[in-house]
Each structure stands twice: as structure tokens, then as C-alpha cells.
Design a protein around this motif. Structure first.
Motif, short mmCIF file in Angstrom:
data_model
loop_
_atom_site.label_atom_id
_atom_site.label_comp_id
_atom_site.label_asym_id
_atom_site.label_seq_id
_atom_site.Cartn_x
_atom_site.Cartn_y
_atom_site.Cartn_z
N THR A 80 55.24 41.91 11.88
CA THR A 80 53.94 41.31 12.09
C THR A 80 52.94 42.43 12.35
OG1 THR A 80 52.73 39.54 13.23
CG2 THR A 80 54.17 40.94 14.59
N ARG A 106 44.06 36.05 10.71
CA ARG A 106 44.52 35.38 11.93
C ARG A 106 45.42 34.20 11.60
NH1 ARG A 106 38.70 35.56 14.83
NH2 ARG A 106 38.99 37.51 15.96
N TYR A 107 45.01 33.40 10.62
CA TYR A 107 45.79 32.23 10.21
C TYR A 107 47.17 32.65 9.72
CZ TYR A 107 47.52 28.59 7.09
OH TYR A 107 48.33 27.69 6.45
N ALA A 110 49.43 34.19 12.58
CA ALA A 110 49.89 33.14 13.51
C ALA A 110 50.95 32.25 12.84
CB ALA A 110 48.70 32.30 13.99
N SER A 111 50.72 31.89 11.58
CA SER A 111 51.68 31.04 10.86
C SER A 111 53.01 31.75 10.67
CB SER A 111 51.11 30.65 9.48
OG SER A 111 49.95 29.87 9.63
N GLU A 113 54.25 34.29 12.44
CA GLU A 113 54.92 34.47 13.73
C GLU A 113 55.57 33.17 14.20
OE1 GLU A 113 51.95 36.20 16.31
OE2 GLU A 113 52.30 38.22 15.50
N ARG A 114 54.91 32.04 13.97
CA ARG A 114 55.47 30.74 14.36
C ARG A 114 56.74 30.45 13.55
NH1 ARG A 114 51.17 28.43 15.04
NH2 ARG A 114 50.58 28.09 12.89
#
Length: 149
Positions: A80, A106-107, A110-111, A113-114
Motif C-alpha cells: 500500500t 484515496r478511494y 482505502a478499497s 487496504e480493506r
């Protein structure tokens, strides 16, 4: 070493999902987070068969890792990056594009990493680490031996 280098080149950026079972490690992450240079270092300097696979907008919409790599979860390692750092890198590649926008970065981060967290895949942040540091951590966490040449 030649086998490892050939493997890395054939499996760069998801070019081939054939023989992923031969990979010793598979790096997964968003575009431009450092997968290719880390893979090349692992192949060239460590003799490790490393594949790398980009996460795409389709993957973010589905919210799960693609089956082609998910089935090799024990070999996966996520990379990441800080969204602002990613935006700066992408801006050099495609100036003033949605791809390089901070909002998009950012999107995607975050996606990704989730998805990696949900799949219980270990993750390293590449924002401030050298390729050597990343490779050393991956080798240690995956229990892989560096081949000395």
C-alpha cells in the motif's frame, strides 16, 4: 537466478496468471505502489520467484480480491502507499487525470487496504521504505530464504 528473473518478468503486472502456484510470493496492490520494482529486486537480488498483480476498478467495485490470486492467499503480500504520495507519482505519469486525482487515490488505497485486511493478507506501506527494506521484510514475514549468488 535466471529462472527467478524470467518468472518475475513473465508475471509482472498480472500479465500472466499461469503458474502462480510456482510463485514464492505474489505482491498485490494498486497501480504505481511499487509492486514491479520490489518484484524485480526479489528476483534479481534474492532469486525469488515473485509475481505481482494490480488491483483494478472492477476489483474495487466487487470489494474482494480476484479469485485468480485469492486462491493463493498463503503466498500473497499486499503493498500500500499513502494516497498523497500515490497521487504525486501518478501525476508524473498522467498529469491532470482522474487516475492521478487525490480523491481517486484515496478511494483506491482505502478499497485495496480493506480487501487485503478482509482476506488477512499482510501489508507493507511503501511510502517511505526502500526497495531493499520492503524485500527484506517480505522475505522475513514469508519465511523465504534469500539465495546468495
Amino acid at each position: 537466478r535466471i529462472d527467478a528473473i524470467n518468472y518475475v518478468l513473465a508475471h509482472d503486472d498480472g500479465q500472466s496468471i499461469k503458474e502462480l502456484d510456482r510463485a514464492q510470493v505474489i505482491l498485490v496492490g494498486v497501480s504505481r505502489c511499487g509492486k514491479t520494482p520490489t518484484s524485480l529486486y526479489l528476483g534479481l537480488q534474492c532469486g525469488i520467484r515473485c509475481a505481482n498483480f494490480p488491483l483494478t476498478p472492477d476489483d474495487f467495485e466487487r470489494g474482494v480480491l480476484p479469485e485468480s490470486v485469492a486462491r493463493h492467499r498463503d503466498k500473497l503480500f499486499g503493498l500500500t502507499i499513502a494516497p498523497d504520495r500515490l497521487a504525486a507519482i501518478r501525476e508524473e505519469r498522467k498529469p491532470n487525470s482522474r487516475y492521478a486525482s487525490l480523491e481517486q487515490c484515496r478511494y483506491e488505497v482505502a478499497s485495496a487496504e480493506r480487501m487485503l485486511r478482509d482476506a488477512r493478507v499482510p501489508v507493507l506501506n511503501t511510502s517511505t521504505k526502500s526497495i531493499e527494506e520492503l524485500a527484506t521484510t517480505i522475505l522475513l514475514e514469508r519465511g523465504l530464504d534469500r539465495h546468495i549468488f
